[in-house]
Design an enzyme around this catalytic site. Sequence first.
Site, PDB file in Angstrom:
ATOM      1  N   MET A   1    -100.871 -23.501  84.763  1.00 45.25           N
ATOM      2  CA  MET A   1    -100.099 -22.266  84.604  1.00 45.25           C
ATOM      3  C   MET A   1     -98.627 -22.569  84.834  1.00 45.25           C
ATOM      4  O   MET A   1     -98.270 -23.271  85.782  1.00 45.25           O
ATOM      5  CB  MET A   1    -100.589 -21.222  85.609  1.00 45.25           C
ATOM      6  CG  MET A   1     -99.907 -19.869  85.487  1.00 45.25           C
ATOM      7  SD  MET A   1    -100.688 -18.589  86.499  1.00 45.25           S
ATOM      8  CE  MET A   1    -100.351 -19.199  88.136  1.00 45.25           C
ATOM      9  N   CYS A   2     -97.777 -22.093  83.977  1.00 41.04           N
ATOM     10  CA  CYS A   2     -96.336 -22.241  84.164  1.00 41.04           C
ATOM     11  C   CYS A   2     -95.928 -21.657  85.515  1.00 41.04           C
ATOM     12  O   CYS A   2     -96.650 -20.871  86.111  1.00 41.04           O
ATOM     13  CB  CYS A   2     -95.582 -21.514  83.057  1.00 41.04           C
ATOM     14  SG  CYS A   2     -96.070 -21.968  81.391  1.00 41.04           S
ATOM     15  N   GLN A   3     -94.753 -22.056  85.979  1.00 41.32           N
ATOM     16  CA  GLN A   3     -94.248 -21.492  87.223  1.00 41.32           C
ATOM     17  C   GLN A   3     -92.837 -20.956  87.030  1.00 41.32           C
ATOM     18  O   GLN A   3     -92.060 -21.485  86.228  1.00 41.32           O
ATOM     19  CB  GLN A   3     -94.285 -22.530  88.347  1.00 41.32           C
ATOM     20  CG  GLN A   3     -95.709 -22.896  88.746  1.00 41.32           C
ATOM     21  CD  GLN A   3     -95.815 -23.371  90.176  1.00 41.32           C
ATOM     22  OE1 GLN A   3     -94.951 -23.115  91.009  1.00 41.32           O
ATOM     23  NE2 GLN A   3     -96.898 -24.058  90.479  1.00 41.32           N
ATOM     24  N   ILE A  78     -90.789 -23.767  84.672  1.00 43.91           N
ATOM     25  CA  ILE A  78     -91.389 -25.040  84.283  1.00 43.91           C
ATOM     26  C   ILE A  78     -92.674 -24.731  83.540  1.00 43.91           C
ATOM     27  O   ILE A  78     -93.447 -23.859  83.951  1.00 43.91           O
ATOM     28  CB  ILE A  78     -91.618 -25.986  85.472  1.00 43.91           C
ATOM     29  CG1 ILE A  78     -92.341 -25.305  86.627  1.00 43.91           C
ATOM     30  CG2 ILE A  78     -90.305 -26.566  85.946  1.00 43.91           C
ATOM     31  CD1 ILE A  78     -92.646 -26.242  87.773  1.00 43.91           C
ATOM     32  N   ASN A 108     -94.948 -16.449  82.736  1.00 43.47           N
ATOM     33  CA  ASN A 108     -96.151 -17.276  82.764  1.00 43.47           C
ATOM     34  C   ASN A 108     -97.373 -16.381  82.659  1.00 43.47           C
ATOM     35  O   ASN A 108     -97.346 -15.206  83.032  1.00 43.47           O
ATOM     36  CB  ASN A 108     -96.193 -18.220  83.977  1.00 43.47           C
ATOM     37  CG  ASN A 108     -96.575 -17.557  85.281  1.00 43.47           C
ATOM     38  OD1 ASN A 108     -97.285 -16.566  85.323  1.00 43.47           O
ATOM     39  ND2 ASN A 108     -96.089 -18.105  86.376  1.00 43.47           N
TER      40      ASN A 108
END
Length: 280
Positions: A1-3, A78, A108
């Site tokens: 998962m993106c942060q 990110i 995200n």
Amino acid sequence: MCQLLGMNCNTPTDIVFSFEGFRRRGGLTDHHADGFGIGFFEGKGVRLFHDDKPSAHSPVADLIRAYQIKSENVIAHIRKATQGQTSLANTHPFMREMWGEYWLFAHNGHLKNYFPPAGEFYQAVGNTDSERAFCAILEQLRCRFTRKPDADTLFNAVAELTAEIRSYGLFNFMMSNGDCLFAHASTLLHYIVRKAPFGEAHLLDDDVKVDFAAVTTPNDKVVVIATLPLTGNEAWSQLAVNELVMFCDGDIVRRNRPEPPVYMGVEEGLAIARAAGVSV
């Protein structure tokens, strides 16, 4: 998962300490290696940096650490790709102009089968659900308001649009116009308010600490928002599931939170993301 990482404060502040821990999650302490981006508001302008390389090893991230840019509103991201290939066009935060202001947005999660009609004013350049959602929000706001509305009216409109979009899936996001910062949690989003008396903070992702009392004034107030806490010796707060907040000058000035509020544990949030098809 993106942060996600964000900062909102009442005086221009650098985000180097938080960013140094955050960037390590892009390829060192975690595996979010599909690019990163960060945007700094400065007056009416924005310094926006993107790289499709992992942030932990990016020369662009090295530049940001050395530059020590000061800003009152920052959004960083990110990426662990779920929709769309790894490319600069798909790298958050995305930026558009509305009402004579720049807006930044990062997300995200995963919006399943989310393909809103192409807008008259805003269309996606890349092929992510995130950018489509950003364009849809701005399109609806611009169609509703020919000029920028007051803060309460704007917040209520963003809350309504957010509720519509999150029905398609996981919609953790941050959005800012340089005056305020919106943050919404479908699953995991944490924040900390740093104000006098300032103390020492220790990063979780690196052996680095800072004494904020030595680098601030008694009047400073800084909010840092992140998907997961960045420090181990401070008390972070958490947004409830489906909560939207507006930060201005280091304070929460508006919030829309379901009652009773529900707070999600980290493992539970990651499990929900996996079940929704999000890369974690």
